[in-house]
Design a protein around this motif. Structure first.
Motif, PDB file in Angstrom:
ATOM      1  N   ASN A 145      -2.471   1.533  -3.186  1.00 23.51           N
ATOM      2  CA  ASN A 145      -1.605   2.190  -2.206  1.00 23.51           C
ATOM      3  C   ASN A 145      -0.246   1.509  -2.067  1.00 23.51           C
ATOM      4  O   ASN A 145       0.783   2.185  -2.043  1.00 23.51           O
ATOM      5  N   GLY A 146      -0.213   0.193  -1.970  1.00 21.01           N
ATOM      6  CA  GLY A 146       1.049  -0.536  -1.825  1.00 21.01           C
ATOM      7  C   GLY A 146       1.979  -0.321  -3.005  1.00 21.01           C
ATOM      8  O   GLY A 146       3.141   0.092  -2.823  1.00 21.01           O
ATOM      9  N   GLN A 149       3.297   3.266  -3.086  1.00 19.64           N
ATOM     10  CA  GLN A 149       4.353   3.529  -2.094  1.00 19.64           C
ATOM     11  C   GLN A 149       5.689   2.944  -2.542  1.00 19.64           C
ATOM     12  O   GLN A 149       6.733   3.576  -2.392  1.00 19.64           O
TER      13      GLN A 149
END
Length: 184
Positions: A145-146, A149
């Protein structure tokens, strides 16, 4: 028809396959097809340069195949909510606006030279890395996810920068006349 052009055509044929696999949720095969497309892009470019098999068709077909693949993957990832809609709209709109500018320059009898800009190459690389990362993350449940993003923001920034530079170059090309050339 040269071998690199045949490889590029194979990549074009992979586009609807990858698109269909993404829409049907077959993420691991979609990721594999995406990797094969990436490898084919490297191989056709290597062969064209190494053996002097570069052709005018290839000069147009190769970037077209790349853009077709990226746009279709981004649309599929957007439709399936794996990428934000605003990013998909931004990426696709950039390509549509560039195509409109090129067509308009042809219609006005001022064809634009087809030279990829450095920012465009960076943008394409970032888009490919984002698409590959999202595909790998979704296919193999990597929980990225990091990084995803961060790549989304980087893709947005490079897409906007690339569009701005292309439009500046295009506007300069379209408004330039020999009578204003200080060298003339």
């Amino acid at each position: 028809m040269s071998i690199p052009n045949l490889i590029t055509l194979g990549r074009v044929i992979l586009v609807p396959v990858v698109f269909w696999l993404l829409l049907t949720g077959e993420l691991q095969p979609a990721f594999l097809a995406f990797v094969i497309a990436g490898i084919s892009d490297a191989v056709d470019g290597f062969l064209a340069k190494r053996f002097g098999w570069e052709t005018e068709l290839g000069a147009y077909l190769d970037p077209l195949a790349d853009k077709l693949l990226i746009v279709c993957i981004f649309i599929a990832l957007g439709v399936t909510a794996r990428l934000p809609s605003w990013l998909v709209i931004l990426v696709v709109s950039r390509d549509v606006l560039i195509i409109i500018a090129v067509v308009l320059s042809w219609l006005l009898d001022r064809p634009t030279p087809m030279k990829p800009l450095a920012i465009s190459k960076i943008n394409t690389l970032v888009q490919i890395v984002l698409a590959g990362t999202v595909l790998a993350d979704e296919a193999f449940l990597l929980n990225l996810n990091g990084p995803v993003q961060l790549l989304i923001l980087l893709t947005a920034a490079t897409t906007i920068a690339s569009l701005a530079v292309y439009l500046r170059v295009w506007l300069h090309h379209m408004t330039y006349s020999e009578s204003t050339d200080p060298k003339a």
